[in-house]
Design a protein around this motif. Structure first.
Motif, PDB file in Angstrom:
ATOM      1  N   LEU A  94       0.851  -1.190   0.000  1.00  0.00           N
ATOM      2  CA  LEU A  94       0.000   0.000   0.000  1.00  0.00           C
ATOM      3  C   LEU A  94       0.890   1.244   0.000  1.00  0.00           C
ATOM      4  O   LEU A  94       1.813   1.343   0.797  1.00  0.00           O
ATOM      5  CB  LEU A  94      -0.908   0.007   1.231  1.00  0.00           C
ATOM      6  CG  LEU A  94      -1.981  -1.080   1.266  1.00  0.00           C
ATOM      7  CD1 LEU A  94      -2.732  -1.052   2.591  1.00  0.00           C
ATOM      8  CD2 LEU A  94      -2.957  -0.914   0.107  1.00  0.00           C
ATOM      9  N   ILE A  95       0.574   2.149  -0.915  1.00  0.00           N
ATOM     10  CA  ILE A  95       1.397   3.359  -1.016  1.00  0.00           C
ATOM     11  C   ILE A  95       0.817   4.432  -0.110  1.00  0.00           C
ATOM     12  O   ILE A  95      -0.378   4.735  -0.168  1.00  0.00           O
ATOM     13  CB  ILE A  95       1.440   3.851  -2.475  1.00  0.00           C
ATOM     14  CG1 ILE A  95       2.134   2.785  -3.337  1.00  0.00           C
ATOM     15  CG2 ILE A  95       2.158   5.184  -2.589  1.00  0.00           C
ATOM     16  CD1 ILE A  95       1.785   2.874  -4.786  1.00  0.00           C
ATOM     17  N   ALA A  96       1.688   5.025   0.720  1.00  0.00           N
ATOM     18  CA  ALA A  96       1.247   6.092   1.624  1.00  0.00           C
ATOM     19  C   ALA A  96       1.189   7.414   0.878  1.00  0.00           C
ATOM     20  O   ALA A  96       2.007   7.677   0.000  1.00  0.00           O
ATOM     21  CB  ALA A  96       2.206   6.202   2.797  1.00  0.00           C
ATOM     22  N   LYS A  97       0.181   8.231   1.228  1.00  0.00           N
ATOM     23  CA  LYS A  97       0.032   9.529   0.577  1.00  0.00           C
ATOM     24  C   LYS A  97      -0.252  10.566   1.665  1.00  0.00           C
ATOM     25  O   LYS A  97      -1.105  10.327   2.527  1.00  0.00           O
ATOM     26  CB  LYS A  97      -1.145   9.450  -0.406  1.00  0.00           C
ATOM     27  CG  LYS A  97      -0.907  10.173  -1.697  1.00  0.00           C
ATOM     28  CD  LYS A  97      -1.994   9.854  -2.707  1.00  0.00           C
ATOM     29  CE  LYS A  97      -1.940  10.855  -3.839  1.00  0.00           C
ATOM     30  NZ  LYS A  97      -2.977  10.627  -4.817  1.00  0.00           N
TER      31      LYS A  97
ATOM     32  N   ARG B  73      -7.309  16.104   8.591  1.00  0.00           N
ATOM     33  CA  ARG B  73      -6.738  15.758   7.300  1.00  0.00           C
ATOM     34  C   ARG B  73      -7.720  15.974   6.146  1.00  0.00           C
ATOM     35  O   ARG B  73      -7.333  16.453   5.079  1.00  0.00           O
ATOM     36  CB  ARG B  73      -6.266  14.288   7.329  1.00  0.00           C
ATOM     37  CG  ARG B  73      -5.656  13.863   6.011  1.00  0.00           C
ATOM     38  CD  ARG B  73      -5.150  12.440   6.051  1.00  0.00           C
ATOM     39  NE  ARG B  73      -4.970  12.011   4.668  1.00  0.00           N
ATOM     40  CZ  ARG B  73      -3.852  11.487   4.181  1.00  0.00           C
ATOM     41  NH1 ARG B  73      -2.838  11.245   4.966  1.00  0.00           N
ATOM     42  NH2 ARG B  73      -3.768  11.147   2.917  1.00  0.00           N
TER      43      ARG B  73
ATOM     44  N   MET C 271       5.223  14.181   6.867  1.00  0.00           N
ATOM     45  CA  MET C 271       4.415  13.394   7.799  1.00  0.00           C
ATOM     46  C   MET C 271       5.283  12.900   8.944  1.00  0.00           C
ATOM     47  O   MET C 271       6.429  12.510   8.741  1.00  0.00           O
ATOM     48  CB  MET C 271       3.768  12.214   7.094  1.00  0.00           C
ATOM     49  CG  MET C 271       2.549  12.608   6.302  1.00  0.00           C
ATOM     50  SD  MET C 271       1.641  11.164   5.703  1.00  0.00           S
ATOM     51  CE  MET C 271       0.650  10.766   7.125  1.00  0.00           C
ATOM     52  N   THR C 272       4.740  12.914  10.115  1.00  0.00           N
ATOM     53  CA  THR C 272       5.500  12.509  11.285  1.00  0.00           C
ATOM     54  C   THR C 272       4.590  11.721  12.220  1.00  0.00           C
ATOM     55  O   THR C 272       3.383  11.660  12.006  1.00  0.00           O
ATOM     56  CB  THR C 272       6.076  13.763  11.968  1.00  0.00           C
ATOM     57  OG1 THR C 272       6.759  13.361  13.142  1.00  0.00           O
ATOM     58  CG2 THR C 272       4.987  14.728  12.344  1.00  0.00           C
TER      59      THR C 272
ATOM     60  N   SER D 271      -1.407  10.009  13.911  1.00  0.00           N
ATOM     61  CA  SER D 271      -0.526  10.420  12.798  1.00  0.00           C
ATOM     62  C   SER D 271      -1.272  10.686  11.497  1.00  0.00           C
ATOM     63  O   SER D 271      -0.946  11.598  10.755  1.00  0.00           O
ATOM     64  CB  SER D 271       0.522   9.335  12.540  1.00  0.00           C
ATOM     65  OG  SER D 271       1.140   8.948  13.733  1.00  0.00           O
ATOM     66  N   ASP D 272      -2.291   9.890  11.239  1.00  0.00           N
ATOM     67  CA  ASP D 272      -2.982   9.999   9.946  1.00  0.00           C
ATOM     68  C   ASP D 272      -4.154  10.967   9.977  1.00  0.00           C
ATOM     69  O   ASP D 272      -4.783  11.212   8.949  1.00  0.00           O
ATOM     70  CB  ASP D 272      -3.462   8.625   9.489  1.00  0.00           C
ATOM     71  CG  ASP D 272      -2.304   7.767   9.025  1.00  0.00           C
ATOM     72  OD1 ASP D 272      -1.512   7.340   9.888  1.00  0.00           O
ATOM     73  OD2 ASP D 272      -2.179   7.551   7.812  1.00  0.00           O
TER      74      ASP D 272
END
Lengths: 191, 91, 973
Positions: A4-7, A166, A28-29, A105-106
């Motif tokens: 899965l690609i993080a965006k 977000r 992103m942290t 985080s997300d």
């Protein structure tokens, strides 16, 4: 299952610089919410000590190098730092029973606004007293960015960090960018 | 209008959500009769003068606040957290 | 007429502008009004009611006559711009208004000749009869004639701005008082905002000439401004009108950012400021009031202070042969300045019998003006005086009826101004606005020296209140003449109309008529005559009018009182107050991680609260939303569908008392829920009505995850915070929103499990089970829940992986004959199953109404339980949830009402209403959910559905709300 690609929330938004003031998405942290339970103060303090952090007073943050513990509301602080996957679970274990810990985080888009027009740009959208006397370097406020809930940190003399939910990242970007463009145009008109 | 949140400090009223009278804090006990519940839910004074009402710091720290203010002069006399011991820190 | 060598205009920068299509020139530093006067133009507008020719009256924002339209572009046409405020710039285009076909010849000017029939109250009296004529004839005709100026009738495409500012001391007005106050506070190191409505700060110091500190007043102003602008703690805000005083030191102010120049990209036209000040010094100055005498409204009749302003600030002589009329000493200074500048002064008319008669020009004492001549511009006046009657040839009459302190802002929090007999004017009531000190002319202090001292004193007091000390500053030498005035409100015993409100055409006679017809209270008089209701809001005329009213009623002026001054002080464009709120700025837009993928597939987005969700995913060949929706429903029922359900609220709840807390906020019990299982929960408001519903999972002994509906996520969070903080703050429970941290996708249909299996090793979850899973190395959560009635799962990953997972799931579904489904299909699927949304739990329904009263646990208390059991909250008379199905094939409509067949359709016989409808491709029929009185007992009956709005009237069968798979075999399979 493929990887899965993080965006990030604002992937594809290049930094905007006008009149030496830059709006950008922060990398992103790891963000970990720490909500101490009643009577959990001592255990929380003990768990934070190895990281050189203390639980912050309202509108403040505790900083140790790249790690920050930011006050984010009633009985709530966010541990913000570079991705340190080993840290959060370790902390969660030591905090067990003393505080509720969740990964945030997300959940947030983090924007930085830096430069001579940063404060005046924010003054278009934020109903806060941002003068040095009221909002010094290191100050934190939970407030509104126009209609959006926001966590605002003054990272440096002319640098601010804006955190919004977000899903609203694009609106936050749009509104900050427009306010910055306006300030740049005002500056231009004065010269 | 500005309210001084005990945690966040002085803030513009648009950060807050207004709920109603602080009567809402005095919830009847389980088993109290319909009259007690009716009074709790619906019977309100409408004073010209000092009033106590509940506000939520929606855009701020999420504290529920009890505001003492004067409906005639608009003075704000006190803003207290509903959960008295609540502090931002883990005290 | 421009005079050489005078004024603070920049003669090196000539400016070309147009007025009514003709090109003129002026200079940078001019207002439109000063430039028109310099070009010899006296007729600039027509009055509102009688279309009387009118000229420039004042030199400030109070101007009632010289209102023009500024033409910027096809989209931007600003009516009612005061020419006295509009700065001149190259290319400015202005047009006179309220005239047709031209300013010089205006057909509506006929109103002036029939004015004896148009007295105060004319409309109220005349258009009463016959009654039907009002709507069809009178109102349209009156409306066409009414109104000032015209709009472009297009969207205002201009850019506007809103902003916040904070300071220790706000100084409103930058005349001598304000400058002294600002300087005192600034030197003491306080944060100062100095706001002035003019583009050049200095107030009357620029207009009156004279010297301050031994040099020209304007030079002293320059020096002070230079010092202030160099200080980091001072913000100078020219072109900024403070328009309202609000609670707790908050002020509204309008800054004209770019109305003085040609537009530039991103440069706002105006900015609406909210200024929050620790303390405020109001130094708003005073406004000169006109005198009432017959035909006192001709172009060329102006305020004496304005004539001085045009002379000293703009280097413009307002006339070639000027006459002055006054009830105070100010006319003398004006006359001397004019003569010194080489302008001919015809005479000074002093209404006082005992004033000095010694001047370089003729002086008439005990003077009253009997008449004036010159329709489009003054030519002569006839005056009676102590020596007889004289006719004076003159083209400009400068009048002064004394000065009214600008008390407006002190009245915005209900303060009532106080009458001061010695200056014949109202002054602010003490402490009218908390933390605001009026000083200088707005406080009834008129000499320059006294204003400087009062301004400095007010600043020191303000800073002391903030706990700061401000040292004394050296105040310069300045004029310190006493103010001597003998009130003169109207000319007695003469015929002819004496105008009070120039903009709205109110005369002394109208005010008297109002009193005579018993509209004798000042507030009634205002509404009866429209006195003070024009754009200037009576700034020029109110005090004069209430003096006439006081005379007519035999009461004194203090007893008569004033009307109420409310914000804004000067007009504020709605566009400025709503800055940024149009289009994308109206509300935040919340996007799901699947947003781009859905748009890529052509899905139209629909708004769900602030969220944007796909309505449906059209396939090639599908021409209507129904075709796509029907296909998506059949797809979920037959194979597998994928939908983004991330918008549902998610709240992470932890602590030893988490279970106890959930038992308090939910009607049903969660302390008994095993770890790894999910339960549907119903939440009530304390008044017994349903607040929200959703599923809550137990992730661990002391760890729950609650879901809320999309619409009520914020509401539920606030409710939980209230219950926690008000009733159980000491419990061991903490919660935080995790709505945004997880992207969550529904996988529904008979092939759902098959799809999941392709993702890797998945646990075999029972219905209403939850388990942590790993997806490509990412920690995820799998729920077995269903909102469609099919075998269903929801898969949640950290939001950053949402888009990737959504695209991946779609690809997998499509290989199995499935695909994405949108909100339309989701809605049909849940209606087929009788699942409720906020269309059903809309705030007035109870657990009983939706058939879930058994979910209210008898074994424990919960929020809303007691109130839900009150009389009237349960029973046959309640409207209860039912299913509806048309007897013959027809579309249903949400919002329709239900009636018993055979009964009359009226409010009294109303049996209920329809909340949700959709077409079921499975049952090949429209289906509805609704509420029907005693509905559960009426299943099987027929009911009449009526929607007057959409013209629908048909018969339905009352059904059980669950149409599809009543036993839940598919759900659990």
């Amino acid at each position: 299952m493929a990887e899965l690609i993080a965006k990030s929330a604002l992937a594809g938004h290049a930094p905007l610089t006008l009149a030496a003031t830059t709006l950008a998405e922060a990398p992103m942290t790891q963000i970990t919410a720490i909500l101490p339970f009643p009577g959990g103060a001592k255990a929380v303090a003990a768990a934070l000590r190895p990281f050189g952090l203390t639980f912050p007073d309202p509108n403040r943050q505790s900083v140790n190098g790249a790690m920050r513990l930011v006050w984010t509301g009633r009985e709530q602080a966010f541990l913000v730092g570079p991705a340190a996957p080993e840290m959060a679970p370790g902390l969660a274990a030591t905090l067990d029973g003393a505080a509720a810990v969740t990964d945030q985080s997300d959940g947030w888009a983090v924007l930085t606004l830096s430069g001579p027009l940063a404060r005046e740009t924010l003054a278009r959208l934020v109903p806060l007293d941002l003068r040095d006397t009221a909002f010094a370097v290191g100050a934190v406020a939970r407030s509104g960015l126009n209609h959006m809930q926001m966590i605002l940190t003054r990272s440096d003399t002319a640098t601010y960090e804006v955190m919004v939910f977000r899903s609203m990242a694009r609106t936050a970007w749009h509104e900050l960018a427009e306010a910055l463009q306006t300030q740049a145009a005002r500056l231009d008109a004065m010269s | 209008m500005r309210l001084t949140c005990p945690l966040c400090g002085p803030r513009d009223r648009r950060e807050f959500y207004y709920y109603g009278s602080d009567d809402y804090l005095n919830r009847p006990a389980e088993g109290d009769g319909p009259q007690a519940w009716d009074a709790y839910l619906h019977l309100r004074d409408n004073p010209a003068g000092i009033t106590h009402d509940l506000w939520y710091h929606d855009m701020g720290c999420s504290s529920w606040l009890r505001v003492t203010r004067n409906t005639v002069t608009h003075e704000i006399h006190a803003v207290d957290a509903v959960a008295a011991p609540a502090k931002g820190g883990a005290k | 007429m421009r005079l050489g060598g005078k004024g603070q205009i920049d003669r090196s920068k000539p400016v070309r502008f147009s007025f009514d299509g003709r090109i003129y020139s002026g200079f940078k530093g001019d207002t439109l009004a000063s430039a028109l006067l310099a070009n010899g133009i006296r007729l600039v507008g027509r009055s509102f009611k009688y279309h009387r020719p009118r000229g420039v009256l004042t030199a400030g924002s109070e101007e009632p006559n010289a209102m023009v339209e500024i033409l910027e572009s096809q989209h931007q046409q600003t009516p009612n711009t005061r020419a006295t405020v509009q700065e001149l710039f190259d290319g400015l285009r202005a047009r006179s208004q309220n005239r047709f076909p031209s300013l010089a010849f205006d057909v509506m000017g006929v109103n002036d000749y029939v004015s004896p029939f148009l007295s105060a109250g004319f409309y109220y009296k005349t258009f009463m009869w016959p009654r039907p004529f009002w709507e069809k004839l009178y109102e349209p005709v009156i409306r066409r004639a009414a109104g000032l100026g015209s709009l472009s009738r297009k969207h205002d495409e201009g850019h506007y701005e809103k902003a916040w500012a904070f300071c220790d001391l706000l100084v409103i007005g930058a005349g001598p008082t304000g400058l002294a106050a600002a300087l005192t506070a600034a030197r003491a190191g306080a944060d100062v905002i100095l706001a002035d409505e003019d583009f050049r700060m200095g107030g009357r110091l620029l207009a009156d000439g004279g010297e301050v500190g031994g040099k020209p007043a304007a030079d002293w102003v320059e020096g002070v401004l230079a010092e202030l602008s160099a200080l980091p703690n001072v913000r100078l805000m020219p072109r900024t009108s403070v328009t309202g005083a609000y609670d707790d030191g908050t002020f509204g102010a309008l800054e004209r950012v770019s109305l003085h120049r040609s537009p530039a990209p991103h440069l706002p036209r105006e900015c609406f400021w909210r200024i929050v000040a620790g303390q405020t010094v109001l130094a708003a100055g005073a406004l000169e009031r006109p005198l009432a005498f017959p035909d006192n409204d001709r172009p060329g009749i102006m305020m004496a202070g304005a004539v001085r302003a045009y002379l000293n600030r703009f280097g413009v002589a307002a006339g070639k042969r000027v006459t002055l009329v006054a009830n105070n000493d100010s006319a003398r200074a004006t006359a001397r300045q004019l003569m010194a500048a080489g302008v001919k002064v015809a005479a000074i008319l002093d209404t006082r019998p005992d004033a000095s008669a010694v001047e370089e020009c003729p002086v008439y004492l005990d003077a009253t003006i009997l008449s004036t001549t010159g329709r489009k511009g003054l030519t002569s006046i006839t005056v009676s005086h102590s020596g007889g009657t004289s006719r004076i040839e003159t083209d400009c009459l400068a009048m002064s009826g004394g000065w009214n302190p600008t008390v407006h802002l002190t009245c915005h929090l209900n303060g009532r101004p106080v009458w001061r007999e010695d200056i014949a004017a109202f002054v602010p009531a003490p402490k009218a606005v908390p933390r605001l000190t009026p000083a200088g002319a707005c406080n009834g202090t008129f000499s320059t020296a006294a204003c400087l001292a009062e301004g400095a004193g007010a600043a020191r007091a303000a800073l002391a209140a903030l706990g700061k000390t401000a040292p004394d500053i050296d105040l310069p030498q300045a004029e310190d003449a006493p103010y001597a005035i003998t009130p003169f409100w109207q000319t007695p015993d003469v015929s002819g109309r004496q105008w009070l409100d120039f903009a709205n055409d109110v005369t002394t006679k109208d005010v008297k008529l109002s009193a005579q017809e018993n509209f004798a209270s000042v507030e009634h008089m205002k509404r009866y005559t429209t006195q003070g209701m024009a754009p200037d809001q009576g700034k020029n005329s109110n005090v004069g009018a209430l003096a006439v009213l006081a005379d007519a009623t035999g009461r004194g002026i203090p007893q008569t009182g004033t009307t109420t001054f409310r914000p804004p002080y000067t007009p504020v464009s709605i566009a400025a107050m709503g800055a940024g709120g149009r289009g994308a700025g109206f509300a935040p837009q919340r996007y799901m991680t699947s947003d781009q993928a859905s748009r890529d597939r052509g899905a139209p987005m629909i708004e769900a609260g602030l969220w944007y969700r796909p309505g449906y995913f059209p396939k090639p060949g599908e021409t209507t939303w129904r075709e796509s929706c029907d296909r998506e429903v059949m797809m979920v029922r037959a194979s597998v569908g994928v939908a983004d359900v991330s918008t549902l609220g998610k709240i992470d709840i932890q602590g030893k008392d988490a279970a106890r807390f959930l038992d308090l906020v939910y009607t049903n019990t969660f302390s008994t829920l095993p770890t790894g299982r999910v339960r549907y929960g119903l939440m009530l408001r304390e008044d017994g009505h349903v607040l929200d519903d959703g599923t809550t999972a137990r992730l661990g002994e002391n760890h729950y995850l609650m879901t809320t509906t999309t619409a009520a996520a914020g509401l539920v969070m606030r409710h939980l915070d209230f219950v926690h903080q008000a009733f159980c703050a000491d419990w061991d429970v903490r919660f935080i929103s995790v709505t945004e941290t997880w992207a969550q996708f529904a996988i529904a249909g008979p092939k759902a499990r098959e799809l999941l299996a392709t993702l890797g090793d998945m646990p075999d979850l029972p219905f209403m089970g939850v388990a942590p899973v790993t997806l490509g190395g990412v920690a995820a959560r799998l729920f077995r829940i269903s909102f469609s009635g099919e075998q269903g799962y929801e898969l949640a990953v950290p939001t950053r992986y949402g888009e990737a997972l959504f695209r991946d799931l779609l690809a997998r579904a499509e290989t199995m004959g499935g695909g994405p489904y949108g909100m339309e299909a989701l809605n049909v699927l849940r209606i087929e199953k009788g699942f409720i949304t906020h269309a059903e739990i809309h705030g007035r329904t109870t657990a009983f109404d939706i058939g879930l009263e058994k979910m209210v646990s008898a074994k424990k208390d919960c929020i809303g339980k007691a109130a839900a059991a009150r009389p009237g909250m349960v029973g046959a008379e309640r409207e209860q949830l039912v299913g509806l199905k048309p007897v013959t094939d027809a579309a249903l409509s949400a919002g329709a009402h239900l009636f018993t067949p055979g009964e009359q359709v009226k409010r009294e016989t109303d049996q209920g209403y329809v909340t949700s409808v959709g077409y079921s491709p499975v049952l090949k029929s429209w289906l509805g959910l609704g509420f029907l009185k005693n509905g559960r007992a009426r299943i099987g009956e027929r009911i009449r559905l009526v929607d007057h709005l959409r013209g629908i009237d048909l018969l339905c069968e009352v059904c059980d709300p669950v149409f599809h798979d009543k036993e839940g075999v598919k759900l659990r399979g």
